[in-house]
Design an enzyme around this catalytic site. Structure first.
Site, PDB file in Angstrom:
ATOM      1  N   HIS A 102       0.864  -1.179   0.000  1.00 63.04           N
ATOM      2  CA  HIS A 102       0.000   0.000   0.000  1.00 63.04           C
ATOM      3  C   HIS A 102       0.903   1.233   0.000  1.00 63.04           C
ATOM      4  CE1 HIS A 102      -2.461  -3.057   2.125  1.00 63.04           C
ATOM      5  NE2 HIS A 102      -3.502  -2.457   1.581  1.00 63.04           N
ATOM      6  N   ASP A 105       2.277   2.097   3.331  1.00 66.98           N
ATOM      7  CA  ASP A 105       3.231   1.132   3.889  1.00 66.98           C
ATOM      8  C   ASP A 105       4.655   1.578   3.635  1.00 66.98           C
ATOM      9  OD1 ASP A 105       1.034  -0.530   4.370  1.00 66.98           O
ATOM     10  OD2 ASP A 105       1.307  -1.612   2.481  1.00 66.98           O
ATOM     11  N   GLU A 233     -10.512  -6.908  -4.595  1.00 65.69           N
ATOM     12  CA  GLU A 233     -10.380  -7.963  -3.581  1.00 65.69           C
ATOM     13  C   GLU A 233     -11.651  -8.039  -2.737  1.00 65.69           C
ATOM     14  OE1 GLU A 233      -7.658  -8.746   0.344  1.00 65.69           O
ATOM     15  OE2 GLU A 233      -6.670  -7.998  -1.464  1.00 65.69           O
ATOM     16  N   GLU A 269      -9.006 -13.815  -1.589  1.00 67.56           N
ATOM     17  CA  GLU A 269      -8.295 -14.116  -0.342  1.00 67.56           C
ATOM     18  C   GLU A 269      -9.027 -15.211   0.418  1.00 67.56           C
ATOM     19  OE1 GLU A 269      -7.604 -12.021   3.937  1.00 67.56           O
ATOM     20  OE2 GLU A 269      -6.785 -10.929   2.219  1.00 67.56           O
ATOM     21  N   HIS A 272     -10.995 -13.970   3.554  1.00 69.71           N
ATOM     22  CA  HIS A 272     -12.194 -13.222   3.189  1.00 69.71           C
ATOM     23  C   HIS A 272     -13.298 -14.153   2.694  1.00 69.71           C
ATOM     24  CE1 HIS A 272      -9.710  -9.291   2.460  1.00 69.71           C
ATOM     25  NE2 HIS A 272      -9.643  -9.723   3.693  1.00 69.71           N
ATOM     26  N   ASP A 297      -4.580 -13.657  -2.611  1.00 71.53           N
ATOM     27  CA  ASP A 297      -3.947 -13.332  -1.341  1.00 71.53           C
ATOM     28  C   ASP A 297      -3.944 -14.604  -0.508  1.00 71.53           C
ATOM     29  OD1 ASP A 297      -3.336 -10.752  -1.921  1.00 71.53           O
ATOM     30  OD2 ASP A 297      -4.474  -9.863  -0.283  1.00 71.53           O
ATOM     31  N   ASP A 308     -10.701 -11.189  10.710  1.00 68.70           N
ATOM     32  CA  ASP A 308      -9.649 -11.392   9.715  1.00 68.70           C
ATOM     33  C   ASP A 308      -8.344 -11.768  10.409  1.00 68.70           C
ATOM     34  OD1 ASP A 308      -8.822 -11.476   7.129  1.00 68.70           O
ATOM     35  OD2 ASP A 308      -9.066  -9.362   6.707  1.00 68.70           O
ATOM     36  N   ASP A 310      -5.849 -13.734   9.252  1.00 71.16           N
ATOM     37  CA  ASP A 310      -4.715 -13.648   8.313  1.00 71.16           C
ATOM     38  C   ASP A 310      -3.540 -14.527   8.737  1.00 71.16           C
ATOM     39  OD1 ASP A 310      -5.955 -11.942   6.569  1.00 71.16           O
ATOM     40  OD2 ASP A 310      -5.067 -10.114   7.370  1.00 71.16           O
ATOM     41  N   ASP A 340      -0.580 -12.319   2.099  1.00 68.76           N
ATOM     42  CA  ASP A 340      -1.266 -11.320   2.925  1.00 68.76           C
ATOM     43  C   ASP A 340      -1.551 -11.982   4.270  1.00 68.76           C
ATOM     44  OD1 ASP A 340      -2.685  -9.263   3.994  1.00 68.76           O
ATOM     45  OD2 ASP A 340      -4.408  -9.450   2.676  1.00 68.76           O
TER      46      ASP A 340
END
Length: 438
Positions: A102, A105, A233, A269, A272, A297, A308, A310, A340
């Site tokens: 991003h 980031d 996404e 993802e 998700h 992802d 989430d 992850d 991710d």
């Protein structure tokens, strides 16, 4: 590039399944030929800049547990430069061909649009030098349109046009950065493109604004030379109560409705998909069937948590099913498998970042090997096709071609009588998958 942030970690090599070295690949042999591609070409691994180098393992209930040696400066731009050094040291040592970011980031937001753009441009220039010296490429870039308080009601779907303009400024700068760095895709994640309460929301207007915003971004990107895929996404909720990119099927319909289907694909993802009440394979297959599976992802959700998480991907079945979908559509390029994913909050050592990526890369590599073996050497595809054999000829074929009417179906049913019951053989399909796990 200095090598100072991970001094005790050597470049990760493939050593095979007999190794007891935790800093080695057991399955991911990037040069191994699988069908018409090498493992590296099939999997196209990418590292997520945000979780790996920005996220110190903080959560809503506590401060971070990872102490980043690249976050020791008082000046945010100095931290950004150190973070870039650490990231590229990691990319090269883990042997990943790609990374993703991003805008916020890699470069801090400034006190104005112009200062934010200047910060990003400065770091992009340094990132370009690192890419050229290491050979690591940018899989995709994106803009963070969800963290800043101004986006509390969304960015492109915000009721306030002034906020939408700020979102546009960020996307323009992020597209400029992506093109400058040779990014092969550009992602939109609508974390706050949805609503907190339907009662105060004009949903149709917001969806039309989202479509218009995406068309503007598409046109600008093409104007400056971006030739890759735009990716959306999906995620159903969190942080919004309801997000407009709910799942793959929702995004497919939205893209067609808004005239964006020729330029946009879907970045699926796992976590998700789980939050949407689906499986990873379901959202992958839905996107692939629509010709819109563009990238992945790669992470893992926790079925006991409604948020989430992850986690790094360690579910072999998930990875087998994912690779079966990807292989059957001919591959994932120019997309890839972006981790991710974040280490657990209790994984506080710097080496844990390497261990987590090694496990994730090995799991997908093993999934690729098994999926390819199943598709090439078993009767899986034949078994699946035989379930639909009645549509391959005769009246079934005429139905698929649209040459029968409802009256014809009635007469055929009356003439044939009660159809024979045909087993779906679900357990047999499951047995077949298990038999190929070696």
């Amino acid at each position: 590039m200095s090598t100072t942030f991970f001094p005790n970690i050597n470049p990760i090599q493939y050593e095979g399944t007999d190794t007891d070295n935790i800093f080695a690949f057991r399955y991911y042999d990037e040069n191994r030929q699988i069908g018409d591609k090498t493992m590296k070409e099939h999997l196209r691994f990418a590292i997520a800049y945000w979780h790996s180098f920005c996220n110190e393992n903080a959560d809503p209930f506590g401060a971070g547990t990872r102490d980043f040696p690249w976050h020791k400066h008082s000046n945010p731009m100095d931290n950004a430069k150190s973070r870039l050094e650490a990231a590229f040291e990691f990319f090269t040592k883990i042997n990943a061909p790609y990374y993703c970011f991003h805008d916020r980031d890699i470069a801090p937001e400034g006190s104005s649009v112009s200062e934010s753009e200047k910060n990003l441009q400065e770091i992009v220039s340094l990132a370009k030098e690192h890419q050229q010296s290491t050979g690591v490429k940018l899989l995709w870039g994106t803009a963070n349109l969800f963290s800043h308080p101004r986006y509390m009601n969304g960015a492109s779907t915000n009721p306030d046009f002034a906020v939408l303009c700020h979102g546009g400024a960020q996307v323009k700068a992020a597209l400029d950065a992506t093109v400058e760095l040779g990014g092969e895709n550009y992602v939109f994640w609508g974390g706050r493109e949805g609503y907190a309460a339907l009662i105060n929301t004009n949903m149709k207007r917001e969806l039309d604004h989202l479509g218009q915003f995406l068309r503007m971004a598409r046109d600008y990107g093409r104007k400056i030379g971006f030739k890759g895929n735009y990716l959306i996404e999906p995620k159903p909720a969190e942080p919004s109560k309801h997000q407009y990119d709910f799942d793959s099927a929702t995004v497919v319909g939205f893209l067609h409705q808004q005239g964006l289907a020729d330029d946009f694909k879907i970045n699926v993802e796992q976590n998700h998909a789980i939050l949407a009440g689906h499986t990873f394979a379901h959202d992958l297959q839905t996107a692939s069937d629509a010709g819109m599976l563009g990238s992945v992802d790669a992470n893992l959700g926790d079925n006991q948590n409604g948020w989430d998480t992850d986690y790094f991907p360690t579910d072999l079945y998930d990875c087998i099913h994912a690779m079966m979908v990807i292989l059957q559509q001919g591959g994932i390029a120019p997309g890839g498998l972006n981790f991710d994913a974040k280490v657990r909050r209790t994984s506080s050592d710097l080496e844990d970042l390497f261990i987590a990526h090694i496990v994730g890369m090995d799991t997908f590599a093993r999934g690729l090997l098994i999926a390819h073996d199943i598709l090439e050497n078993s009767n899986f595809l034949t078994m699946k096709q035989e379930r639909y054999a009645s549509y391959d000829s005769g009246k079934g074929s005429e139905f698929e071609q649209g040459s029968l009417g409802l009256e014809d179906l009635r007469d055929l049913a009356a003439e044939a009588g009660e159809p024979q019951r045909r087993s779906g053989k679900i357990e047999l399909f499951e047995m077949l998958i298990n038999n190929y796990i070696k």
